[in-house]
Design a protein around this motif. Sequence first.
Motif, mmCIF file in Angstrom:
data_model
loop_
_atom_site.group_PDB
_atom_site.id
_atom_site.type_symbol
_atom_site.label_atom_id
_atom_site.label_comp_id
_atom_site.label_asym_id
_atom_site.label_seq_id
_atom_site.Cartn_x
_atom_site.Cartn_y
_atom_site.Cartn_z
ATOM 1 N N GLU A 1 26.332 -1.912 -8.750
ATOM 2 C CA GLU A 1 26.445 -2.509 -7.425
ATOM 3 C C GLU A 1 27.754 -2.106 -6.749
ATOM 4 O OE1 GLU A 1 25.913 -6.706 -7.589
ATOM 5 O OE2 GLU A 1 23.883 -6.586 -8.422
ATOM 6 N N VAL A 2 28.842 -2.133 -7.526
ATOM 7 C CA VAL A 2 30.151 -1.741 -6.983
ATOM 8 C C VAL A 2 30.131 -0.274 -6.571
ATOM 9 C CG1 VAL A 2 32.583 -1.379 -7.535
ATOM 10 C CG2 VAL A 2 31.448 -3.490 -8.263
ATOM 11 N N LEU A 3 29.597 0.589 -7.440
ATOM 12 C CA LEU A 3 29.537 2.020 -7.141
ATOM 13 C C LEU A 3 28.670 2.288 -5.910
ATOM 14 C CD1 LEU A 3 29.166 3.349 -10.795
ATOM 15 C CD2 LEU A 3 31.148 3.664 -9.307
ATOM 16 N N ASP A 4 27.549 1.576 -5.813
ATOM 17 C CA ASP A 4 26.674 1.748 -4.653
ATOM 18 C C ASP A 4 27.389 1.359 -3.361
ATOM 19 O OD1 ASP A 4 24.375 2.799 -5.798
ATOM 20 O OD2 ASP A 4 23.559 0.834 -6.312
ATOM 21 N N LYS A 5 28.184 0.288 -3.415
ATOM 22 C CA LYS A 5 28.922 -0.147 -2.227
ATOM 23 C C LYS A 5 29.948 0.902 -1.800
ATOM 24 C CE LYS A 5 28.533 -5.157 -2.860
ATOM 25 N NZ LYS A 5 29.271 -6.414 -3.154
ATOM 26 N N ILE A 6 30.632 1.494 -2.792
ATOM 27 C CA ILE A 6 31.634 2.518 -2.482
ATOM 28 C C ILE A 6 30.981 3.732 -1.851
ATOM 29 C CG2 ILE A 6 33.267 4.156 -3.491
ATOM 30 C CD1 ILE A 6 33.852 2.004 -5.646
ATOM 31 N N ILE A 7 29.885 4.189 -2.456
ATOM 32 C CA ILE A 7 29.202 5.378 -1.955
ATOM 33 C C ILE A 7 28.546 5.109 -0.616
ATOM 34 C CG2 ILE A 7 27.303 6.982 -2.418
ATOM 35 C CD1 ILE A 7 27.968 6.549 -5.442
ATOM 36 N N ASP A 8 27.924 3.927 -0.490
ATOM 37 C CA ASP A 8 27.265 3.577 0.781
ATOM 38 C C ASP A 8 28.283 3.412 1.891
ATOM 39 O OD1 ASP A 8 24.777 2.925 2.153
ATOM 40 O OD2 ASP A 8 25.640 0.922 2.381
ATOM 41 N N GLY A 9 29.521 3.128 1.539
ATOM 42 C CA GLY A 9 30.561 2.966 2.542
ATOM 43 C C GLY A 9 30.798 4.202 3.369
ATOM 44 N N CYS A 10 30.481 5.380 2.819
ATOM 45 C CA CYS A 10 30.716 6.624 3.561
ATOM 46 C C CYS A 10 29.774 6.727 4.758
ATOM 47 C CB CYS A 10 30.551 7.834 2.655
ATOM 48 S SG CYS A 10 28.877 8.127 2.077
ATOM 49 N N ARG A 11 28.626 6.038 4.693
ATOM 50 C CA ARG A 11 27.703 6.053 5.837
ATOM 51 C C ARG A 11 28.275 5.270 7.019
ATOM 52 N NH1 ARG A 11 22.745 7.967 4.580
ATOM 53 N NH2 ARG A 11 21.989 7.878 2.421
ATOM 54 N N SER B 1 31.110 23.747 9.007
ATOM 55 C CA SER B 1 30.070 24.730 9.305
ATOM 56 C C SER B 1 28.673 24.180 9.008
ATOM 57 C CB SER B 1 30.299 26.006 8.485
ATOM 58 O OG SER B 1 30.185 25.747 7.088
ATOM 59 N N VAL B 2 28.628 22.937 8.519
ATOM 60 C CA VAL B 2 27.368 22.288 8.175
ATOM 61 C C VAL B 2 27.334 20.910 8.833
ATOM 62 C CG1 VAL B 2 25.917 21.454 6.289
ATOM 63 C CG2 VAL B 2 27.335 23.482 5.954
ATOM 64 N N ASN B 3 26.168 20.456 9.217
ATOM 65 C CA ASN B 3 26.031 19.113 9.773
ATOM 66 C C ASN B 3 26.551 18.103 8.766
ATOM 67 O OD1 ASN B 3 24.838 16.475 10.360
ATOM 68 N ND2 ASN B 3 23.566 17.527 11.872
ATOM 69 N N TYR B 4 27.572 17.328 9.157
ATOM 70 C CA TYR B 4 28.208 16.435 8.186
ATOM 71 C C TYR B 4 27.274 15.321 7.724
ATOM 72 C CZ TYR B 4 31.941 14.308 5.565
ATOM 73 O OH TYR B 4 32.713 13.825 4.523
ATOM 74 N N GLU B 5 26.345 14.940 8.558
ATOM 75 C CA GLU B 5 25.376 13.918 8.158
ATOM 76 C C GLU B 5 24.528 14.429 6.986
ATOM 77 O OE1 GLU B 5 21.744 11.181 10.018
ATOM 78 O OE2 GLU B 5 23.020 12.399 11.336
ATOM 79 N N ASP B 6 24.204 15.709 7.009
ATOM 80 C CA ASP B 6 23.440 16.305 5.907
ATOM 81 C C ASP B 6 24.265 16.310 4.620
ATOM 82 O OD1 ASP B 6 21.307 16.769 7.589
ATOM 83 O OD2 ASP B 6 21.884 18.845 8.038
ATOM 84 N N ILE B 7 25.558 16.564 4.766
ATOM 85 C CA ILE B 7 26.461 16.523 3.614
ATOM 86 C C ILE B 7 26.482 15.122 3.018
ATOM 87 C CG2 ILE B 7 28.898 16.611 2.922
ATOM 88 C CD1 ILE B 7 29.278 18.949 4.827
ATOM 89 N N VAL B 8 26.639 14.125 3.894
ATOM 90 C CA VAL B 8 26.675 12.727 3.437
ATOM 91 C C VAL B 8 25.377 12.365 2.723
ATOM 92 C CG1 VAL B 8 26.717 10.320 4.196
ATOM 93 C CG2 VAL B 8 28.331 11.954 5.164
ATOM 94 N N ASN B 9 24.257 12.724 3.314
ATOM 95 C CA ASN B 9 22.969 12.378 2.724
ATOM 96 C C ASN B 9 22.788 12.995 1.346
ATOM 97 O OD1 ASN B 9 22.188 10.832 4.927
ATOM 98 N ND2 ASN B 9 21.163 12.536 5.962
ATOM 99 N N LEU B 10 23.217 14.235 1.181
ATOM 100 C CA LEU B 10 23.089 14.894 -0.115
ATOM 101 C C LEU B 10 24.003 14.241 -1.142
ATOM 102 C CD1 LEU B 10 21.980 17.059 -1.950
ATOM 103 C CD2 LEU B 10 23.634 18.672 -0.987
ATOM 104 N N CYS B 11 25.220 13.933 -0.747
ATOM 105 C CA CYS B 11 26.166 13.292 -1.667
ATOM 106 C C CYS B 11 25.674 11.914 -2.097
ATOM 107 C CB CYS B 11 27.546 13.175 -1.024
ATOM 108 S SG CYS B 11 28.422 14.751 -0.836
ATOM 109 N N VAL B 12 25.180 11.141 -1.140
ATOM 110 C CA VAL B 12 24.679 9.795 -1.452
ATOM 111 C C VAL B 12 23.487 9.893 -2.401
ATOM 112 C CG1 VAL B 12 23.533 7.765 -0.491
ATOM 113 C CG2 VAL B 12 25.541 8.716 0.652
#
Length: 205
Positions: free
Chosen positions: A190-200, A76-87
């Motif tokens: 760095e590892v955590l950033d790679k994992i989180i950035d992977g969702c993009r 019900s929400v733009n998933y890109e907005d969800i990703v951006n908020l989570c990141v």
Amino acid sequence: MKKVTLLSDVDNDKCKGCRTCEKVCPVLAIKVEQRKAVVDADLCRGCANCEQRCPFGAITMVKRDKPLKIGVDINSVNYEDIVNLCVKAHLHPEQTICYCVGVRAEEVAAAILKGAKTPEEVSLQTGIRTGCTIECIQPILRLLSAAGCELNPIEGGWQWYGKTPTAWDLSEEVKKKYSSRGFYFEEDREVLDKIIDGCRKGGDK
């Protein structure tokens, strides 16, 4: 969607109006009125905090006549907005942040994007923080902060715990002090950033 099958029930003969139940309810579903606790059945999420903490044994959990379904549809929400908020909150959207209830970061983000501005409102919509009510306050606060929401704990409440430092919050002084003791803060980040950035790069849902 999650089903709430239990409901708090107050024995007025035992209730002393001490307000302990008010302070431990994660969704503000119970209030003391005229020195007796009163439960809002529509708000109660069946966490049993009030039952477990009542010093007079005045509250029991009873089965609802009809289960209550709760949850926020991430579609019900733009998933890109969800990703951006989570990141922004340094969380992966598909990361489970409440193991008791099984709520992912993406659902909490969706709730916030749809208007939830406090942990209580997030819990009411998603069911998060109605299990142990302890561990998942941290990611909720991180997501709310990332969304620009002001965090003002309810006066007298017991269920808010201050945000704990993450890999992104540690000061240089702390890093320097402990780096010689086997801690690898920058590498961990760095590892955590790679994992989180992977969702993009995973594509839209």
